[in-house]
Scaffold this active site. Structure first.
Site, PDB file in Angstrom:
ATOM      1  N   GLU A 143    -102.567  39.559 -18.301  1.00 18.81           N
ATOM      2  CA  GLU A 143    -101.586  38.352 -18.664  1.00 18.81           C
ATOM      3  C   GLU A 143    -102.303  37.099 -18.093  1.00 18.81           C
ATOM      4  OE1 GLU A 143     -97.334  40.303 -17.749  1.00 18.81           O
ATOM      5  OE2 GLU A 143     -97.488  38.109 -17.102  1.00 18.81           O
TER       6      GLU A 143
ATOM      7  N   ASP B 171    -100.738  33.668 -17.071  1.00 20.31           N
ATOM      8  CA  ASP B 171     -99.461  33.071 -17.210  1.00 20.31           C
ATOM      9  C   ASP B 171     -99.263  31.716 -16.433  1.00 20.31           C
ATOM     10  OD1 ASP B 171     -98.281  35.684 -17.362  1.00 20.31           O
ATOM     11  OD2 ASP B 171     -98.434  36.172 -15.272  1.00 20.31           O
TER      12      ASP B 171
ATOM     13  N   GLU C 151     -95.800  29.697 -15.467  1.00 18.37           N
ATOM     14  CA  GLU C 151     -94.406  29.722 -15.031  1.00 18.37           C
ATOM     15  C   GLU C 151     -93.880  28.651 -14.639  1.00 18.37           C
ATOM     16  OE1 GLU C 151     -92.888  34.326 -14.680  1.00 18.37           O
ATOM     17  OE2 GLU C 151     -93.698  33.325 -13.120  1.00 18.37           O
TER      18      GLU C 151
END
Ligand SMILES: *[C@@H]1O[C@H](CO)[C@@H](O)[C@H](O)[C@H]1NC(C)=O
Ligand SMILES: *[C@@H]1O[C@H](CO)[C@@H](O)[C@H](O)[C@H]1NC(C)=O
Length: 308
Positions: A108, A110, A112
């Site tokens: 992953e 990411d 956020e």
């Protein structure tokens, strides 16, 4: 040049121009994967001439969040999109935007975005999972209000490194450190995902600020999906067309040897981010890691090979 050739060249230019000028519609690239009744396709003339499907809005209310996933996974390249985050009091909301792989090993990359009460800053948290191992959080404040307008958030990913970009600024780099025994994201086509969800238990001031549901729905907006990568249409035991992506990697600009080095501007960006905007870095969290993870020394600017 004879007339036929001129006509052919003109046609080429026209086709090129048309394909560049018309961004694809949201549903050509993505599926809604949850909360479909909270997904909208607004029309806008205020920030350019946007028709149905050029912009997608994801909403969170007290029944559900919502999210989308790309139709195909991508292997290496440059992948990005413009986001405008929930404005006003967005405390408790989390807008995540990431690449992820559900193949053999879990990977992953990411972004956020953790909301905040009105007037207080969002946190942008990034993380890297390679072969199932994450725990590589970095958190920064942004140098602009991400709710006021659309900004570009993207990833450049090749055999040497992964860059996290905000507009044209590199905010993070993750070098291939396989030589140090650190797994790297390879052989793993990654889907593009985004979602908005309720993170009030932890997101804002560690969970101290809860979501104010009287303000629902909370809406994050997306446009201008921009990808220069290689889509993998079949990837499985019997069929696998990801090898074409390696060919493309080595012939494309993003896969050239130089693409493993940072430019002077990128090094300067990283220094500026590190000194002014980082509020948490797993690399300096001695309580969590008795021994600093091996990739850390390489991923912040003291040791960069600089390309002028
Ligand atoms: C969700 O919000 C609606 C509209 O404000 C309200 O009527 C409903 O009671 C809420 N549901 C829950 C489970 O809080
Ligand atoms: C929200 O604002 C507070 C106070 O300025 C700050 O400490 C915090 O880092 C901000 N962001 C989040 C997501 O909590």
């Amino acid at each position: 040049m004879d007339e036929m050739k001129v006509a052919a060249v003109l046609l080429c230019f026209t086709t090129l121009f048309v394909s560049v000028a018309q961004a694809s519609k949201f549903w050509e690239d993505f599926y809604v994967n949850f909360g479909d009744w909270n997904v909208e396709y607004p029309v806008s003339t205020s920030s350019g001439d946007y028709k149905v499907g050029d912009i997608v809005n994801l909403a969170l209310d007290n029944t559900t969040g919502s999210g989308f996933r790309s139709k195909y996974p991508f292997l290496y390249g440059h992948i990005g999109m413009k986001l405008k985050l929930v404005g006003g009091n967005s405390a408790g909301t989390v807008t995540s935007y990431y690449l992820a792989s559900t193949y053999k090993k879990w990977c992953e990359l990411d972004f956020e975005f953790l909301g905040n009460v009105s007037g207080e800053p969002y946190i942008l948290q990034t993380n890297v999972f390679a072969e199932g191992k994450g725990d590589r959080e970095q958190r920064i404040y942004l140098w602009f209000d991400p709710t006021e307008d659309y900004h570009y958030y993207g990833i450049l990913w090749n055999q040497n490194l992964i860059l996290f970009m905000v507009d044209d600024v590199v905010i993070r780099v993750f070098h291939n450190s396989k030589d140090l025994g650190v797994p790297y994201l390879e052989y793993q086509p990654m889907y593009v995902y985004s979602s908005i969800w309720n993170g009030e238990l932890w997101a804002t001031r560690g969970g101290a600020e809860k979501t104010d549901w009287s303000l629902q729905p909370f809406v994050a907006s997306y446009k201008d999906f921009d990808v220069d990568s290689c889509a993998v249409h079949s990837h499985g035991e019997n069929q696998d067309d990801s090898h074409k992506c390696y060919k493309k990697l080595y012939s494309s600009w993003y896969g050239q040897a130089d693409a493993g080095k940072l430019t002077k501007k990128q090094v300067d960006d990283l220094k500026r981010i590190q000194y002014n905007y980082v509020i948490y870095d797993y690399c300096t969290d001695a309580e969590r890691f008795e021994v600093t993870p091996p990739e850390c020394a390489r991923n912040w600017p003291q040791s960069y090979p600089v390309q002028m």
